[in-house]
Design a protein around this motif. Sequence first.
Motif, PDB file in Angstrom:
ATOM      1  N   ASP A 174       0.834  -1.198   0.000  1.00  0.00           N
ATOM      2  CA  ASP A 174       0.000   0.000   0.000  1.00  0.00           C
ATOM      3  C   ASP A 174       0.870   1.250   0.000  1.00  0.00           C
ATOM      4  O   ASP A 174       2.091   1.187   0.128  1.00  0.00           O
ATOM      5  N   ALA A 175       0.224   2.407  -0.159  1.00  0.00           N
ATOM      6  CA  ALA A 175       0.964   3.664  -0.271  1.00  0.00           C
ATOM      7  C   ALA A 175       1.612   4.074   1.042  1.00  0.00           C
ATOM      8  O   ALA A 175       2.600   4.813   1.049  1.00  0.00           O
ATOM      9  N   HIS A 176       1.072   3.584   2.172  1.00  0.00           N
ATOM     10  CA  HIS A 176       1.566   4.015   3.475  1.00  0.00           C
ATOM     11  C   HIS A 176       1.259   2.920   4.489  1.00  0.00           C
ATOM     12  O   HIS A 176       0.460   2.018   4.231  1.00  0.00           O
ATOM     13  N   GLY A 364      -7.493   8.668  -4.577  1.00  0.00           N
ATOM     14  CA  GLY A 364      -8.058   7.422  -4.092  1.00  0.00           C
ATOM     15  C   GLY A 364      -7.059   6.322  -3.826  1.00  0.00           C
ATOM     16  O   GLY A 364      -7.433   5.247  -3.340  1.00  0.00           O
ATOM     17  N   ARG A 365      -5.770   6.533  -4.105  1.00  0.00           N
ATOM     18  CA  ARG A 365      -4.782   5.462  -3.949  1.00  0.00           C
ATOM     19  C   ARG A 365      -4.086   5.480  -2.596  1.00  0.00           C
ATOM     20  O   ARG A 365      -3.469   4.484  -2.219  1.00  0.00           O
ATOM     21  N   TYR A 366      -4.117   6.590  -1.891  1.00  0.00           N
ATOM     22  CA  TYR A 366      -3.460   6.639  -0.584  1.00  0.00           C
ATOM     23  C   TYR A 366      -4.245   5.778   0.406  1.00  0.00           C
ATOM     24  O   TYR A 366      -5.424   6.004   0.665  1.00  0.00           O
ATOM     25  N   ASP A 367      -3.594   4.768   0.959  1.00  0.00           N
ATOM     26  CA  ASP A 367      -4.251   3.882   1.911  1.00  0.00           C
ATOM     27  C   ASP A 367      -3.193   3.145   2.714  1.00  0.00           C
ATOM     28  O   ASP A 367      -2.001   3.164   2.372  1.00  0.00           O
ATOM     29  N   TRP A 403      -8.220   0.870  -0.957  1.00  0.00           N
ATOM     30  CA  TRP A 403      -7.398   0.538  -2.111  1.00  0.00           C
ATOM     31  C   TRP A 403      -6.134  -0.186  -1.661  1.00  0.00           C
ATOM     32  O   TRP A 403      -5.334   0.346  -0.903  1.00  0.00           O
ATOM     33  N   HIS A 404      -5.979  -1.396  -2.157  1.00  0.00           N
ATOM     34  CA  HIS A 404      -4.778  -2.171  -1.833  1.00  0.00           C
ATOM     35  C   HIS A 404      -3.934  -2.396  -3.075  1.00  0.00           C
ATOM     36  O   HIS A 404      -4.463  -2.710  -4.142  1.00  0.00           O
ATOM     37  N   ASP A 405      -2.627  -2.243  -2.930  1.00  0.00           N
ATOM     38  CA  ASP A 405      -1.709  -2.569  -4.014  1.00  0.00           C
ATOM     39  C   ASP A 405      -0.301  -2.675  -3.461  1.00  0.00           C
ATOM     40  O   ASP A 405      -0.045  -2.346  -2.304  1.00  0.00           O
ATOM     41  N   ILE A 406       0.607  -3.147  -4.309  1.00  0.00           N
ATOM     42  CA  ILE A 406       2.004  -3.263  -3.914  1.00  0.00           C
ATOM     43  C   ILE A 406       2.863  -2.433  -4.850  1.00  0.00           C
ATOM     44  O   ILE A 406       2.475  -2.132  -5.987  1.00  0.00           O
ATOM     45  N   HIS A 407       4.027  -2.040  -4.341  1.00  0.00           N
ATOM     46  CA  HIS A 407       4.923  -1.184  -5.096  1.00  0.00           C
ATOM     47  C   HIS A 407       6.348  -1.539  -4.698  1.00  0.00           C
ATOM     48  O   HIS A 407       6.570  -2.312  -3.752  1.00  0.00           O
ATOM     49  N   GLY A 408       7.325  -0.985  -5.403  1.00  0.00           N
ATOM     50  CA  GLY A 408       8.703  -1.264  -5.068  1.00  0.00           C
ATOM     51  C   GLY A 408       9.635  -0.162  -5.519  1.00  0.00           C
ATOM     52  O   GLY A 408       9.343   0.590  -6.454  1.00  0.00           O
ATOM     53  N   ARG A 409      10.770  -0.066  -4.832  1.00  0.00           N
ATOM     54  CA  ARG A 409      11.856   0.838  -5.219  1.00  0.00           C
ATOM     55  C   ARG A 409      13.054  -0.033  -5.579  1.00  0.00           C
ATOM     56  O   ARG A 409      13.441  -0.923  -4.808  1.00  0.00           O
ATOM     57  N   SER A 629      -5.480  -2.404  -8.050  1.00  0.00           N
ATOM     58  CA  SER A 629      -5.246  -1.704  -9.304  1.00  0.00           C
ATOM     59  C   SER A 629      -4.519  -2.626 -10.270  1.00  0.00           C
ATOM     60  O   SER A 629      -3.732  -3.460  -9.860  1.00  0.00           O
ATOM     61  N   THR A 630      -4.802  -2.445 -11.564  1.00  0.00           N
ATOM     62  CA  THR A 630      -4.177  -3.299 -12.564  1.00  0.00           C
ATOM     63  C   THR A 630      -2.690  -3.017 -12.655  1.00  0.00           C
ATOM     64  O   THR A 630      -2.249  -1.906 -12.415  1.00  0.00           O
ATOM     65  N   ARG A 631      -1.925  -4.063 -13.046  1.00  0.00           N
ATOM     66  CA  ARG A 631      -0.480  -3.919 -13.180  1.00  0.00           C
ATOM     67  C   ARG A 631      -0.070  -4.263 -14.608  1.00  0.00           C
ATOM     68  O   ARG A 631       0.545  -5.272 -14.860  1.00  0.00           O
ATOM     69  N   HIS A 632      -0.439  -3.402 -15.605  1.00  0.00           N
ATOM     70  CA  HIS A 632      -0.009  -3.614 -16.989  1.00  0.00           C
ATOM     71  C   HIS A 632       1.182  -2.705 -17.229  1.00  0.00           C
ATOM     72  O   HIS A 632       1.111  -1.525 -16.958  1.00  0.00           O
ATOM     73  N   GLY A 633       2.210  -3.231 -17.800  1.00  0.00           N
ATOM     74  CA  GLY A 633       3.365  -2.408 -18.108  1.00  0.00           C
ATOM     75  C   GLY A 633       4.553  -2.836 -17.300  1.00  0.00           C
ATOM     76  O   GLY A 633       4.703  -3.973 -16.934  1.00  0.00           O
TER      77      GLY A 633
END
Length: 635
Positions: A174-176, A364-367, A403-409, A629-633
Amino acid sequence: SFSLYSTMAQFMHGDLDLTIHACKNLPNMDGKKIPGLKRIMAKFDKTDAYVRIIVDGKKGPCTRTVNNRLDPLFGEMFKIPLCGNITELTLSVKDDDNMAFSEHVGVVSIPVGEFLEEAHHRTLRLSGTKALQAGSTIVISYRWTSVEQEYHPIEVRESAFPARRHCNLTLYQDAHHDEASGLPRIPLSKPGQFYQHGKAWEDLYLSIEEAKYFIYITGWALWTDLRLVRDQPKSNRLSLGNLLKRKARQGLTVCVMLWDDVSSSGNCLVNKLLKSSKAGLMGTHDEETKKFFKHTKVHCALAHRISGGVKMDGNIACLSAVEGSLGGNIMWTHHQKSVIMDAPHRSGRRRIVAYVGGLDLTSGRYDTPSHYLWKSMGNWHKDDWHNGIHPTFDPKFGPREPWHDIHGRVEGAVARDIMTNFEQRWRKQAHRHQRNYLVYVDTLPLIDLAQDTVGEEAWCLQMFRSIDCHSANGVRGIEAGIQTAYIHQIRRAQRYIYVENQYFLGSAKEWQGFDDHTFNVESKHQIPLELVTRIVSKIRSGERFAVYVCIPMHPDGEPEDRTTQAILHWQYKTIEMMYNRVGAAIQAYGPPNAHPTDYLNFYCPAIKEPPCPDRRRSALPIMSNIPFSTRHGAT
């Protein structure tokens, strides 16, 4: 020649290495277009040939176009992963005419059973058009490798970008997150050490602040009023739009490339006539963002997924730009989500870092993993309310949509690959006057790649993307890197597979009752079939194996919408197909008393929260779906 395999469908599971060497004695498709000038034209303008690979009616990759040659040499090799009951592979030779649709030159179909024999080098006669001459042929060679014969290293060798060692990866959920999030303690290899969960958007804000030379952003959407940091006093932090403008004023090159929603005002002729909202059907803020950065030093480009002039077979149609303005490109979107910038290095020089994953920098993505429905509306979400499931709800009373999602650096050589992807896209789809804005990497004080490494906890990382030649320079045809990576890793799996996505549908040709003519659905990719085939192979060998699929109860959007209902139906058909195959495998090979859910499970997360006292005016259900959220790309 007569083939014993002419009408037999074969179950194929493995890779076909196919090399298209050349075509010989092709007819001149261009010289015959103007009869009066046929002889003159034939000297200068000849067939511009390319070859399209088709598997049971499904279009696959194609060769490059060889211009003005009746004996074109290609010499291109393709690795084609196959899974399922397949009848034939077709090679379609076409004339790449930029003034019209690709013209059919000739075709040859090969029963897949022939590929099960030893490797062959063959010359095959083309047929299918009157223009073909007696000696019109195509020269190919091939080799079939079944899954049982394959060796699967961790690196996907057929990718556009290689695996990079000695990189670093920071994962975000998530974003936070805060103390109430309850994220688990994950032990590291060293005793007593635990993984430190990062805060995605706070880290991103700091990285943007630290950048000295450039910031590149791609996204499905970007909201300039977005506050990346919300745990600290509002006066201390700028909105994303103002932060980027400040960095541009400091002399950095700031380039932003977003998907151009053709339904938003300003780029769709129909909507201009109807005077529709600037937000468009998808609410991506693209026109607002472009206007916000106009007359500033931030360079903003809006890109179609299939831009004006693109046809499915790779040509440019003279009327397609008009078709695009009429809304013809509305079904195709860009979903790459990346932020790339330079960052400090311990040596005193600079390095490149990149943020990639599933989170768009939009409303809407901050969660957090707590996924509050009402509790955060007085602070974190006071000015950032989003509910795509029930858009008519009053933002003053809620609830908001979690809104749930994953991210990375990522850091290291793989970050430079992500930067290369941005540069290829920018040089292809940015406006002509914007294409020279990119920085020259050789002029930056960057650390040498060989020295751009991390310590003992280094990762081996590889970048994959889904893109075509009309969206990025240096791409030939369609690059289905993400599907290739999925298939590669599914075939490597030994004990379990975990899948998390907003959508789960595919392998339509295997659905019960499927028919290409009366029940045709274009979602024919083979990921679900690869998953269930892996399960079946483990059941046959008596090994324990499980696939866990985490999806929302329905994708983002109104549940009763026709599109949402169609997606849910196709999703049901996909799940039905998978359970039928697992059940049949258990009956044939499985242990007694086994159940399909011992091997395959689907989960739909939800959050339950009583409304706060000051929110009771919203007489609403207290259980809400958590969309992904979709992960295309790039991922």
